[in-house]
Motif scaffolding. Structure first.
Motif, PDB file in Angstrom:
ATOM      1  N   MET A 191       0.661  -1.343   0.155  1.00 34.03           N
ATOM      2  CA  MET A 191      -0.017   0.032  -0.009  1.00 34.03           C
ATOM      3  C   MET A 191       0.839   1.187   0.101  1.00 34.03           C
ATOM      4  O   MET A 191       1.849   1.418   0.673  1.00 34.03           O
ATOM      5  N   ALA A 192       0.457   2.081  -0.846  1.00 34.30           N
ATOM      6  CA  ALA A 192       1.449   3.402  -1.002  1.00 34.30           C
ATOM      7  C   ALA A 192       0.763   4.078   0.422  1.00 34.30           C
ATOM      8  O   ALA A 192      -0.109   4.232   1.040  1.00 34.30           O
ATOM      9  N   LYS A 193       2.052   4.794   0.901  1.00 38.19           N
ATOM     10  CA  LYS A 193       1.666   5.637   1.933  1.00 38.19           C
ATOM     11  C   LYS A 193       2.252   7.201   1.823  1.00 38.19           C
ATOM     12  O   LYS A 193       3.459   7.388   1.274  1.00 38.19           O
ATOM     13  N   GLU A 194       1.465   8.128   2.061  1.00 37.28           N
ATOM     14  CA  GLU A 194       1.918   9.425   1.886  1.00 37.28           C
ATOM     15  C   GLU A 194       2.657   9.856   3.205  1.00 37.28           C
ATOM     16  O   GLU A 194       1.879  10.134   4.313  1.00 37.28           O
ATOM     17  N   LEU A 195       3.894  10.165   2.919  1.00 34.14           N
ATOM     18  CA  LEU A 195       4.651  10.826   4.263  1.00 34.14           C
ATOM     19  C   LEU A 195       4.581  12.211   4.424  1.00 34.14           C
ATOM     20  O   LEU A 195       4.699  12.600   5.526  1.00 34.14           O
ATOM     21  N   ALA A 196       4.180  12.897   3.413  1.00 38.54           N
ATOM     22  CA  ALA A 196       4.145  14.495   3.433  1.00 38.54           C
ATOM     23  C   ALA A 196       3.336  14.688   2.300  1.00 38.54           C
ATOM     24  O   ALA A 196       3.323  14.156   1.175  1.00 38.54           O
ATOM     25  N   PRO A 197       2.820  15.754   2.039  1.00 38.68           N
ATOM     26  CA  PRO A 197       2.071  16.209   0.945  1.00 38.68           C
ATOM     27  C   PRO A 197       2.664  16.165  -0.350  1.00 38.68           C
ATOM     28  O   PRO A 197       3.875  16.686  -0.537  1.00 38.68           O
ATOM     29  N   GLU A 237      -3.412   3.631  -7.454  1.00 42.36           N
ATOM     30  CA  GLU A 237      -3.780   4.113  -6.053  1.00 42.36           C
ATOM     31  C   GLU A 237      -3.744   5.671  -5.882  1.00 42.36           C
ATOM     32  O   GLU A 237      -4.602   6.312  -5.583  1.00 42.36           O
ATOM     33  N   ILE A 238      -2.497   6.097  -6.336  1.00 46.45           N
ATOM     34  CA  ILE A 238      -2.000   7.499  -6.121  1.00 46.45           C
ATOM     35  C   ILE A 238      -2.675   8.206  -7.329  1.00 46.45           C
ATOM     36  O   ILE A 238      -2.981   9.399  -7.474  1.00 46.45           O
TER      37      ILE A 238
END
Length: 88
Positions: free
Chosen positions: A1-7, A56-57
């Protein structure tokens, strides 16, 4: 799963089947033009994970550049799969 670390900064978890490291962290910097950092092995599990997470993104590969930190196959293997002829 992709994880957004910062915008606009994403970590993609790419499995490294048969490798003691278990996974590769690929990174995507999203923007007007995206930058994908490292890709994983050129293996079905890596391709499926990369395709799923980029989907996903909502990444448009025609607007995405690839940066390889070094040329080991776990970092560079999918670069030819992800590259599309004719892209600048």
């Amino acid at each position: 799963m992709a994880k957004e670390l910062a915008p606009g900064l994403w970590r993609l978890d790419i499995p490294l089947v048969g490798n003691p490291l278990k996974n590769l962290n690929s990174y995507l910097i999203a923007g007007e033009r995206n930058l994908l950092i490292d890709t994983g092995f050129n293996q079905p599990a890596c391709r499926e994970a990369m395709d799923r997470q980029l989907g996903e993104i909502g990444v448009d590969l025609t607007r995405t550049d690839i940066f390889l930190t070094h040329l080991h196959s776990d970092h560079a293997g999918l670069s030819t799969y992800l590259h599309r002829p004719g892209r600048a």
